[in-house]
Design an enzyme around this catalytic site. Structure first.
Site, short mmCIF file in Angstrom:
data_model
loop_
_atom_site.label_atom_id
_atom_site.label_comp_id
_atom_site.label_asym_id
_atom_site.label_seq_id
_atom_site.Cartn_x
_atom_site.Cartn_y
_atom_site.Cartn_z
CG MET A 69 -1.96 -1.15 1.18
SD MET A 69 -2.94 -1.22 -0.33
CE MET A 69 -4.06 0.15 -0.01
CG ASN A 88 0.18 -3.79 -8.12
OD1 ASN A 88 0.26 -4.34 -7.02
ND2 ASN A 88 -0.79 -2.95 -8.41
CG HIS A 116 -5.94 -2.65 -9.60
ND1 HIS A 116 -5.73 -1.72 -8.59
CD2 HIS A 116 -7.15 -2.37 -10.13
CE1 HIS A 116 -6.78 -0.92 -8.53
NE2 HIS A 116 -7.66 -1.29 -9.45
CD GLU A 162 -1.28 7.94 -15.44
OE1 GLU A 162 -2.47 8.23 -15.39
OE2 GLU A 162 -0.65 7.80 -16.51
CG ASP A 205 -3.87 1.22 -9.70
OD1 ASP A 205 -3.00 0.39 -9.37
OD2 ASP A 205 -4.71 1.69 -8.90
C1 GRF Z 1 -5.68 -7.88 -3.46
O1 GRF Z 1 -7.04 -7.74 -3.72
C2 GRF Z 1 -4.86 -7.17 -4.50
O2 GRF Z 1 -5.43 -7.19 -5.77
C3 GRF Z 1 -4.83 -5.77 -3.98
O3 GRF Z 1 -4.71 -5.90 -2.59
C4 GRF Z 1 -5.28 -7.16 -2.19
C5 GRF Z 1 -4.20 -7.88 -1.44
O4 GRF Z 1 -4.71 -9.05 -0.87
N1 GRF Z 1 -3.77 -5.01 -4.59
P1 GRF Z 1 -3.71 -10.08 -0.21
O5 GRF Z 1 -2.87 -9.30 0.81
O6 GRF Z 1 -2.85 -10.66 -1.27
O7 GRF Z 1 -4.57 -11.11 0.46
#
Ligand code: GRF
Length: 203
Positions: A93, A110, A112, A146, A148
């Site tokens: 995050m 990544n 998403h 940028e 996502d």
């Molecule tokens: C997932 O939904 C991912 O797509 C998003 O954050 C969430 C992470 O879940 N970026 P986890 O920690 O892998 O269970």
């Protein structure tokens, strides 16, 4: 077994995608090995998943750094020390500065929980429900400066059912994520998809 691509997973929380990647990497022919877990949150549940799998882990709390660049530099040094070749972000995050992204460009991916380029950012499943779309899903993409907006490596679609809540939709998407991320990492680790300019090119 042939040499496998040394891969790090960056997390901030639960770590279920980390678990899916570790699970996949146990397949004898899987081309990547998870050698390092990095979390910016010391209490992240995912750290235990890495620990249980005997994978090296490092907590790098972003609050301890005076700038984004200083935080990125510590992550970069940690990755270098572990001789990491590919970095998978999975629920990490924090946003990196441009310098870090450029340095790892093409080797930094990544997941998403939407079908990008729709529904970027946070509170994704709520955005999906508010928009009333009938299909959602997940995307694995190369990270570019940028947020996502990176070139797409792989996607998986799931239906949005009438009566879905954030909980039911996110559970359905998460299951798709766990299948998709290992496939996408395989493509990158095998060199079958590369970032060329602003496109993911399949070779
Ligand atoms: C997932 O939904 C991912 O797509 C998003 O954050 C969430 C992470 O879940 N970026 P986890 O920690 O892998 O269970």
């Amino acid at each position: 077994m042939a040499t496998r691509v040394r891969t790090a997973v960056l997390i901030s929380g639960r770590g279920t995608n980390l678990a899916a990647l570790i699970q996949a990497s146990r397949e004898p022919d899987y081309p990547a090995e998870i050698v390092l877990v990095v979390s910016n949150v010391g209490t992240a549940q995912g750290l235990a998943i890495g620990r249980d799998a005997a994978i090296a882990a490092k907590v790098i709390p972003h609050q301890s750094y005076s700038s984004r660049e200083a935080f990125d530099a510590e992550i970069d040094a940690t990755l270098q020390e572990a001789r990491v070749e590919i970095v998978c972000e999975a629920g990490f995050m924090r946003i990196h500065g441009d310098g870090f992204v450029r340095k790892w460009e093409g080797r930094l991916i990544n997941i998403h929980p939407s079908l990008l380029p729709s529904f970027r950012g946070v509170r994704v499943h709520q955005q999906v429900l508010d928009a009333g779309v009938r299909i959602s899903g997940c995307t694995v993409h190369f990270i570019v400066p940028e947020v996502d907006a990176g070139p797409i490596i792989a996607q998986s679609a799931v239906p949005v059912h009438p009566g879905d809540t954030k909980a039911t939709l996110s559970a359905r998407v998460l299951e798709a994520e766990h299948a998709l991320y290992p496939k996408a990492l395989r493509l990158v680790a095998e060199g079958k998809v590369k970032l060329v300019g602003r496109r993911a090119v399949f070779v």
